[in-house]
Design a protein around this motif. Sequence first.
Motif, PDB file in Angstrom:
ATOM      1  N   ALA A 260       0.867  -1.186   0.000  1.00 13.29           N
ATOM      2  CA  ALA A 260       0.000   0.000   0.000  1.00 13.29           C
ATOM      3  C   ALA A 260       0.903   1.235   0.000  1.00 13.29           C
ATOM      4  O   ALA A 260       2.089   1.151   0.345  1.00 13.29           O
ATOM      5  CB  ALA A 260      -0.882  -0.003   1.240  1.00 13.29           C
ATOM      6  N   THR A 261       0.342   2.362  -0.365  1.00 13.37           N
ATOM      7  CA  THR A 261       1.074   3.632  -0.265  1.00 13.37           C
ATOM      8  C   THR A 261       0.346   4.521   0.742  1.00 13.37           C
ATOM      9  O   THR A 261      -0.540   4.066   1.448  1.00 13.37           O
ATOM     10  CB  THR A 261       1.159   4.324  -1.638  1.00 13.37           C
ATOM     11  OG1 THR A 261      -0.133   4.266  -2.221  1.00 13.37           O
ATOM     12  CG2 THR A 261       2.164   3.649  -2.533  1.00 13.37           C
ATOM     13  N   GLY A 262       0.736   5.792   0.809  1.00 10.83           N
ATOM     14  CA  GLY A 262       0.142   6.691   1.795  1.00 10.83           C
ATOM     15  C   GLY A 262       1.021   6.754   3.027  1.00 10.83           C
ATOM     16  O   GLY A 262       2.102   6.160   3.084  1.00 10.83           O
ATOM     17  N   SER A 263       0.543   7.454   4.052  1.00 10.95           N
ATOM     18  CA  SER A 263       1.362   7.673   5.253  1.00 10.95           C
ATOM     19  C   SER A 263       1.472   6.419   6.108  1.00 10.95           C
ATOM     20  O   SER A 263       2.496   6.191   6.752  1.00 10.95           O
ATOM     21  CB  SER A 263       0.736   8.775   6.117  1.00 10.95           C
ATOM     22  OG  SER A 263       0.530   9.928   5.349  1.00 10.95           O
ATOM     23  N   THR A 264       0.407   5.611   6.136  1.00 14.64           N
ATOM     24  CA  THR A 264       0.345   4.508   7.103  1.00 14.64           C
ATOM     25  C   THR A 264       1.513   3.516   7.008  1.00 14.64           C
ATOM     26  O   THR A 264       2.127   3.203   8.028  1.00 14.64           O
ATOM     27  CB  THR A 264      -0.997   3.771   6.975  1.00 14.64           C
ATOM     28  OG1 THR A 264      -2.041   4.740   7.083  1.00 14.64           O
ATOM     29  CG2 THR A 264      -1.165   2.712   8.055  1.00 14.64           C
TER      30      THR A 264
ATOM     31  N   LEU B 229      -1.147  -1.959  -4.670  1.00 12.75           N
ATOM     32  CA  LEU B 229      -2.604  -2.025  -4.513  1.00 12.75           C
ATOM     33  C   LEU B 229      -3.323  -1.211  -5.572  1.00 12.75           C
ATOM     34  O   LEU B 229      -4.401  -1.572  -6.019  1.00 12.75           O
ATOM     35  CB  LEU B 229      -2.976  -1.373  -3.175  1.00 12.75           C
ATOM     36  CG  LEU B 229      -3.362  -2.197  -1.994  1.00 12.75           C
ATOM     37  CD1 LEU B 229      -3.797  -1.273  -0.873  1.00 12.75           C
ATOM     38  CD2 LEU B 229      -4.451  -3.194  -2.320  1.00 12.75           C
ATOM     39  N   ASP B 230      -2.720  -0.085  -5.931  1.00 15.56           N
ATOM     40  CA  ASP B 230      -3.473   0.852  -6.765  1.00 15.56           C
ATOM     41  C   ASP B 230      -2.539   1.867  -7.410  1.00 15.56           C
ATOM     42  O   ASP B 230      -1.358   1.953  -7.063  1.00 15.56           O
ATOM     43  CB  ASP B 230      -4.557   1.566  -5.941  1.00 15.56           C
ATOM     44  CG  ASP B 230      -4.101   1.883  -4.515  1.00 15.56           C
ATOM     45  OD1 ASP B 230      -2.887   2.043  -4.296  1.00 15.56           O
ATOM     46  OD2 ASP B 230      -4.957   1.970  -3.615  1.00 15.56           O
TER      47      ASP B 230
ATOM     48  N   GLY C 189      -3.690   0.156   4.371  1.00 14.44           N
ATOM     49  CA  GLY C 189      -4.089   1.255   5.230  1.00 14.44           C
ATOM     50  C   GLY C 189      -5.608   1.319   5.157  1.00 14.44           C
ATOM     51  O   GLY C 189      -6.250   0.528   4.464  1.00 14.44           O
ATOM     52  N   ILE C 190      -6.195   2.274   5.845  1.00 10.57           N
ATOM     53  CA  ILE C 190      -7.657   2.447   5.755  1.00 10.57           C
ATOM     54  C   ILE C 190      -7.949   3.932   5.583  1.00 10.57           C
ATOM     55  O   ILE C 190      -7.322   4.779   6.238  1.00 10.57           O
ATOM     56  CB  ILE C 190      -8.363   1.855   7.010  1.00 10.57           C
ATOM     57  CG1 ILE C 190      -9.898   1.940   6.875  1.00 10.57           C
ATOM     58  CG2 ILE C 190      -7.890   2.504   8.297  1.00 10.57           C
ATOM     59  CD1 ILE C 190     -10.654   1.138   7.945  1.00 10.57           C
ATOM     60  N   GLY C 191      -8.871   4.240   4.691  1.00  7.65           N
ATOM     61  CA  GLY C 191      -9.269   5.632   4.522  1.00  7.65           C
ATOM     62  C   GLY C 191     -10.190   6.058   5.658  1.00  7.65           C
ATOM     63  O   GLY C 191     -10.826   5.219   6.302  1.00  7.65           O
TER      64      GLY C 191
ATOM     65  N   HIS D  60     -12.351   3.132   3.235  1.00  3.76           N
ATOM     66  CA  HIS D  60     -11.898   2.449   2.014  1.00  3.76           C
ATOM     67  C   HIS D  60     -10.635   1.626   2.266  1.00  3.76           C
ATOM     68  O   HIS D  60      -9.848   1.922   3.164  1.00  3.76           O
ATOM     69  CB  HIS D  60     -11.701   3.431   0.846  1.00  3.76           C
ATOM     70  CG  HIS D  60     -10.542   4.375   0.962  1.00  3.76           C
ATOM     71  ND1 HIS D  60     -10.675   5.740   0.839  1.00  3.76           N
ATOM     72  CD2 HIS D  60      -9.221   4.179   1.164  1.00  3.76           C
ATOM     73  CE1 HIS D  60      -9.492   6.316   0.958  1.00  3.76           C
ATOM     74  NE2 HIS D  60      -8.591   5.393   1.162  1.00  3.76           N
TER      75      HIS D  60
ATOM     76  N   GLY E 292      -7.511  -0.127  -0.414  1.00  4.11           N
ATOM     77  CA  GLY E 292      -7.154   0.193  -1.790  1.00  4.11           C
ATOM     78  C   GLY E 292      -7.883   1.509  -2.059  1.00  4.11           C
ATOM     79  O   GLY E 292      -7.974   2.379  -1.185  1.00  4.11           O
TER      80      GLY E 292
ATOM     81  N   ARG F 173      -2.635  16.505   0.253  1.00  2.24           N
ATOM     82  CA  ARG F 173      -1.352  16.817   0.901  1.00  2.24           C
ATOM     83  C   ARG F 173      -0.163  16.306   0.087  1.00  2.24           C
ATOM     84  O   ARG F 173       0.947  16.795   0.251  1.00  2.24           O
ATOM     85  CB  ARG F 173      -1.324  16.250   2.331  1.00  2.24           C
ATOM     86  CG  ARG F 173      -1.295  14.741   2.435  1.00  2.24           C
ATOM     87  CD  ARG F 173      -1.542  14.325   3.892  1.00  2.24           C
ATOM     88  NE  ARG F 173      -1.279  12.933   4.171  1.00  2.24           N
ATOM     89  CZ  ARG F 173      -2.087  11.912   3.865  1.00  2.24           C
ATOM     90  NH1 ARG F 173      -3.238  12.157   3.242  1.00  2.24           N
ATOM     91  NH2 ARG F 173      -1.760  10.684   4.168  1.00  2.24           N
TER      92      ARG F 173
ATOM     93  N   LYS G  33      -8.443   7.930  12.337  1.00  2.00           N
ATOM     94  CA  LYS G  33      -8.858   6.645  11.757  1.00  2.00           C
ATOM     95  C   LYS G  33      -9.736   5.837  12.717  1.00  2.00           C
ATOM     96  O   LYS G  33     -10.181   4.735  12.372  1.00  2.00           O
ATOM     97  CB  LYS G  33      -7.621   5.811  11.383  1.00  2.00           C
ATOM     98  CG  LYS G  33      -6.699   6.452  10.355  1.00  2.00           C
ATOM     99  CD  LYS G  33      -7.370   6.554   8.996  1.00  2.00           C
ATOM    100  CE  LYS G  33      -6.545   7.301   7.977  1.00  2.00           C
ATOM    101  NZ  LYS G  33      -5.383   6.581   7.487  1.00  2.00           N
TER     102      LYS G  33
HETATM  103  C1  F6R Z   1      -2.945   3.501  -0.794  1.00  2.51           C
HETATM  104  C2  F6R Z   1      -4.273   3.005  -0.518  1.00  2.51           C
HETATM  105  C3  F6R Z   1      -5.203   3.681   0.419  1.00  2.51           C
HETATM  106  C4  F6R Z   1      -4.559   4.175   1.703  1.00  2.51           C
HETATM  107  C5  F6R Z   1      -5.578   4.937   2.537  1.00  2.51           C
HETATM  108  C6  F6R Z   1      -4.960   5.491   3.802  1.00  2.51           C
HETATM  109  O1  F6R Z   1      -2.258   2.613  -1.672  1.00  2.51           O
HETATM  110  O2  F6R Z   1      -4.628   2.037  -1.086  1.00  2.51           O
HETATM  111  O3  F6R Z   1      -6.246   2.796   0.749  1.00  2.51           O
HETATM  112  O4  F6R Z   1      -4.054   3.083   2.418  1.00  2.51           O
HETATM  113  O5  F6R Z   1      -6.093   5.991   1.784  1.00  2.51           O
HETATM  114  O6  F6R Z   1      -4.039   6.472   3.455  1.00  2.51           O
HETATM  115  P1  F6R Z   1      -3.009   7.050   4.521  1.00  2.51           P
HETATM  116  O7  F6R Z   1      -2.157   5.895   4.917  1.00  2.51           O
HETATM  117  O8  F6R Z   1      -2.234   8.092   3.785  1.00  2.51           O
HETATM  118  O9  F6R Z   1      -3.817   7.575   5.642  1.00  2.51           O
END
Ligand code: F6R
Length: 260
Positions: free
Chosen positions: A34-38, A65-66, A131-133, A137, A139, A166, A202
């Motif tokens: 996955a990407t993002g901060s988590t 993932l995406d 991670g989780i949105g 969400h 992915g 961001r 979260k």
């Molecule tokens: C990223 C992804 C998303 C993030 C989610 C949390 O590849 O699939 O589901 O995991 O948006 O994002 P962060 O970690 O930045 O809070």
Amino acid sequence: MEVVIVEDRCAGADLVADAICRLAMKGSCVLGLATGSTPEAVYDELARRAFTGRLDTSGIKAFLLDEYTGLPADHEASFTEVIRRQVVERLGLGPEAVLGPNGLASDLESEAKRYDASIAASGGVDLQLLGIGSDGHIGFNEPGSSLGSRTRIKTLNPATVSDNSRFFEGVESRVPKHVLTQGIGTILEARHLILMAWGKAKAHAVAACVEGPITSMVPASALQLHPHTTVVVDEAAAQHLRLSDLYRATYAAKPSWQRI
Ligand code: F6R
């Protein structure tokens, strides 16, 4: 679903890196990234371990993932580029070791099918990081996504566009509106899922994912259907879990040979 409540993201990253190191020791392993901060703390920890010889990276392959559609592959916010910086370079992986959906393909629907087929042809993902949105969400399967979905084009929820601005100098209009994302059905085929969450922003999404009904309104709740899901959260992200005492007691009583 196993829920592990850790003191902070460093402790969580350590635990997740342990699981990845054990898999890598078996010789070959396929990770889902996955990407993002988590996951950043996990990637930092893996880089430290690779640098000090505690992680054998020779057998690691990975799938993203995406990916955003329409962003040049070398755009600093494209997930291919983020993973190149955070994982590929630091773990010394070869160019073919990490694959992602091509968000620049002229035929995105065929690309989505090709991507699912390439994951299957690899033998499938051993360990998928998630991670989780804040909207639940995983992915980029936004609320309302089919729980049986495969990799496909999705439109981002405006709330996700705002969260992710961001990475685009805070300018929402620069965030692509569409992505190619593994579907929930695709994600559920990985052999072990690890969902991580840090921070109070979260907490509601985590509670809905773990303790709410299984519903496409909270795509992460589909993880309840998977026989091997581990949810690793810090205290702040765990604050709305009704059964947190049970999760703590269960984890504390876990036999030492039985890892996440
Ligand atoms: C990223 C992804 C998303 C993030 C989610 C949390 O590849 O699939 O589901 O995991 O948006 O994002 P962060 O970690 O930045 O809070």
